[in-house]
Design a protein around this motif. Structure first.
Motif, PDB file in Angstrom:
ATOM      1  N   ILE A 141       0.838  -1.202   0.000  1.00  0.00           N
ATOM      2  CA  ILE A 141       0.000   0.000   0.000  1.00  0.00           C
ATOM      3  C   ILE A 141       0.876   1.256   0.000  1.00  0.00           C
ATOM      4  O   ILE A 141       0.536   2.259   0.625  1.00  0.00           O
ATOM      5  CB  ILE A 141      -0.963  -0.004   1.200  1.00  0.00           C
ATOM      6  N   THR A 142       1.975   1.185  -0.691  1.00  0.00           N
ATOM      7  CA  THR A 142       2.894   2.316  -0.761  1.00  0.00           C
ATOM      8  C   THR A 142       2.148   3.548  -1.234  1.00  0.00           C
ATOM      9  O   THR A 142       1.346   3.447  -2.148  1.00  0.00           O
ATOM     10  CB  THR A 142       4.045   1.982  -1.739  1.00  0.00           C
ATOM     11  N   PRO A 143       2.313   4.669  -0.663  1.00  0.00           N
ATOM     12  CA  PRO A 143       3.252   5.209   0.328  1.00  0.00           C
ATOM     13  C   PRO A 143       2.799   5.033   1.764  1.00  0.00           C
ATOM     14  O   PRO A 143       3.438   5.542   2.680  1.00  0.00           O
ATOM     15  CB  PRO A 143       3.294   6.682  -0.016  1.00  0.00           C
ATOM     16  N   PHE A 144       1.721   4.311   1.998  1.00  0.00           N
ATOM     17  CA  PHE A 144       1.244   4.102   3.361  1.00  0.00           C
ATOM     18  C   PHE A 144       1.998   2.950   4.001  1.00  0.00           C
ATOM     19  O   PHE A 144       2.698   2.199   3.341  1.00  0.00           O
ATOM     20  CB  PHE A 144      -0.258   3.798   3.373  1.00  0.00           C
ATOM     21  N   SER A 145       1.819   2.813   5.298  1.00  0.00           N
ATOM     22  CA  SER A 145       2.452   1.739   6.042  1.00  0.00           C
ATOM     23  C   SER A 145       1.398   1.073   6.922  1.00  0.00           C
ATOM     24  O   SER A 145       0.585   1.758   7.553  1.00  0.00           O
ATOM     25  CB  SER A 145       3.572   2.305   6.916  1.00  0.00           C
ATOM     26  N   TRP A 146       1.417  -0.252   6.961  1.00  0.00           N
ATOM     27  CA  TRP A 146       0.441  -0.968   7.775  1.00  0.00           C
ATOM     28  C   TRP A 146       0.617  -0.628   9.256  1.00  0.00           C
ATOM     29  O   TRP A 146      -0.363  -0.502   9.991  1.00  0.00           O
ATOM     30  CB  TRP A 146       0.564  -2.471   7.575  1.00  0.00           C
ATOM     31  N   ILE A 147       1.858  -0.460   9.701  1.00  0.00           N
ATOM     32  CA  ILE A 147       2.118  -0.118  11.103  1.00  0.00           C
ATOM     33  C   ILE A 147       1.528   1.244  11.440  1.00  0.00           C
ATOM     34  O   ILE A 147       0.919   1.428  12.504  1.00  0.00           O
ATOM     35  CB  ILE A 147       3.635  -0.140  11.381  1.00  0.00           C
TER      36      ILE A 147
END
Length: 75
Positions: free
Chosen positions: A10-16
């Protein structure tokens, strides 16, 4: 394994970071629900995730003269 990596990328997002936003929304919503305020846990989670998404998009498209503090105040 590459297929799973592509599905969950899900770039630029981060699962963390998304999970941290959900945790913050849960804590805020739980506190509001304890005191009988109208906005509860689900609404607070959605607000925190939306804020995270908005600031991440703004950070990607940031121009040199734009400050993230201004974007945070708009939210």
């Amino acid at each position: 394994m590459d297929i799973l990596k592509n599905i969950f990328d899900i770039t630029p997002f981060s699962w963390i970071e998304i999970l941290c936003a959900m945790l913050a929304g849960t804590i805020i919503g739980f506190e509001r629900q304890i005191y009988g305020k109208p906005i509860g846990i689900r609404t607070s989670i959605l607000i925190c995730i939306s804020t995270y998404a908005f600031t991440t998009f703004s950070d990607i498209n940031q121009q040199p003269t734009m400050d993230l503090r201004v974007i945070g105040q708009i939210i």
